[in-house]
Enzyme design. Structure first.
Site, PDB file in Angstrom:
ATOM      1  N   GLY A 200      44.910 -14.699 -26.557  1.00  0.00           N
ATOM      2  CA  GLY A 200      44.016 -15.852 -26.659  1.00  0.00           C
ATOM      3  C   GLY A 200      44.680 -17.054 -26.024  1.00  0.00           C
TER       4      GLY A 200
ATOM      5  N   GLN B 290      46.105 -25.870 -24.265  1.00  0.00           N
ATOM      6  CA  GLN B 290      47.361 -25.206 -23.900  1.00  0.00           C
ATOM      7  C   GLN B 290      47.615 -25.234 -22.396  1.00  0.00           C
ATOM      8  OE1 GLN B 290      46.350 -21.547 -26.454  1.00  0.00           O
ATOM      9  NE2 GLN B 290      48.564 -21.658 -26.585  1.00  0.00           N
TER      10      GLN B 290
ATOM     11  N   CYS C 274      52.561 -18.074 -30.746  1.00  0.00           N
ATOM     12  CA  CYS C 274      51.687 -18.925 -29.936  1.00  0.00           C
ATOM     13  C   CYS C 274      52.298 -19.061 -28.550  1.00  0.00           C
ATOM     14  CB  CYS C 274      51.562 -20.296 -30.593  1.00  0.00           C
ATOM     15  SG  CYS C 274      50.507 -21.436 -29.687  1.00  0.00           S
ATOM     16  N   LEU C 275      51.475 -18.952 -27.514  1.00  0.00           N
ATOM     17  CA  LEU C 275      51.979 -19.081 -26.144  1.00  0.00           C
ATOM     18  C   LEU C 275      52.591 -20.467 -25.910  1.00  0.00           C
ATOM     19  CD1 LEU C 275      49.118 -17.297 -24.164  1.00  0.00           C
ATOM     20  CD2 LEU C 275      51.395 -16.405 -24.672  1.00  0.00           C
TER      21      LEU C 275
ATOM     22  N   HIS D 216      42.865 -19.003 -34.827  1.00  0.00           N
ATOM     23  CA  HIS D 216      44.030 -19.638 -34.195  1.00  0.00           C
ATOM     24  C   HIS D 216      43.592 -20.472 -32.981  1.00  0.00           C
ATOM     25  CE1 HIS D 216      48.409 -19.387 -32.755  1.00  0.00           C
ATOM     26  NE2 HIS D 216      47.770 -19.822 -31.686  1.00  0.00           N
ATOM     27  N   GLU D 217      42.714 -19.891 -32.145  1.00  0.00           N
ATOM     28  CA  GLU D 217      42.256 -20.615 -30.946  1.00  0.00           C
ATOM     29  C   GLU D 217      41.393 -21.809 -31.325  1.00  0.00           C
ATOM     30  OE1 GLU D 217      43.901 -19.905 -28.441  1.00  0.00           O
ATOM     31  OE2 GLU D 217      44.578 -17.982 -29.225  1.00  0.00           O
TER      32      GLU D 217
ATOM     33  N   HIS E 275      43.406 -24.723 -32.207  1.00  0.00           N
ATOM     34  CA  HIS E 275      43.917 -25.446 -31.032  1.00  0.00           C
ATOM     35  C   HIS E 275      42.919 -26.519 -30.577  1.00  0.00           C
ATOM     36  CE1 HIS E 275      47.681 -23.655 -29.736  1.00  0.00           C
ATOM     37  NE2 HIS E 275      47.201 -22.426 -29.794  1.00  0.00           N
TER      38      HIS E 275
HETATM   39 ZN    ZN Z   1      48.351 -20.706 -29.861  1.00  0.00          ZN
END
Ligand code: ZN
Length: 185
Positions: free
Chosen positions: A46, A51, A88-89, A130-131, A134
């Site tokens: 995701g 991000q 998380c990225l 989670h997304e 963000h």
């Molecule tokens: Zn994340």
């Protein structure tokens, strides 16, 4: 398609509210295509617009080889509780257990401008939440207990130097090994 730079923890854009999308334009389609490309190169499941330094209220998701975009998503229903490890990225190499509703129904817009609903459980439910966090400037570390958050943030403080300007540069052939079994979102 282009690979976009990923903003990491400390970049203020990760803490800002996003802006609802009013129209699906060619530019927006390009952004979404680039976000998918970036997510796949980063080996994520995701990726949300902040991000990659953007303010549009959207995220791309691909859990179990079923890619889709959620534009202006909202949670219609949530129930149960489930605890599992997340990464998380935007916070590479940091992981922590997060408790969230186990099952959600969300409504979002697709790239045709049509509304659709998704019923999700398990990893997809976790990924969607989670997304969507963000898009409200919220990160998974916010859910950790004080002690675990402190430990995660001090580990991050040591890692941070790897990302000058709080930017994570990706390449098509990442040398970074992915030794952790959990996927990042
Ligand atoms: Zn994340």
């Amino acid at each position: 398609m282009s690979i976009l730079d990923i903003r990491v923890l400390g970049d203020p854009i990760l803490r800002e509210e996003t802006t609802p999308v009013v129209q699906v334009t060619e530019e927006l389609r390009t952004l979404v295509a680039d976000m998918f490309e970036t997510m796949y190169v980063a080996k994520g499941i995701g990726l949300a617009a902040p991000q990659v330094g953007r303010k549009e209220r959207l995220a791309v998701i691909d859990v179990d080889e079923d890619p889709f975009v959620i534009i202006n998503p909202e949670i219609l229903h949530a129930e149960g509780k489930s605890k599992a490890e997340e990464g998380c990225l935007s916070i590479p190499d940091i992981y922590g257990d997060v408790e969230r509703p186990a099952v959600v129904r969300i409504r979002a817009m697709n790239l045709d401008g049509d509304l659709f609903e998704v019923d999700a459980d398990d990893l997809l439910a976790r990924c969607l939440q989670h997304e969507m966090d963000h898009l409200d400037g919220k990160l998974f570390v916010d859910y950790l207990s004080v002690l675990k958050r402190r430990a995660a943030l001090s580990k991050w403080a040591k890692n941070k130097d790897k990302y000058p300007g709080l930017i994570r540069k990706l390449s098509r052939d990442p040398t970074r090994t992915h030794e952790h079994p959990d996927e990042e979102l």
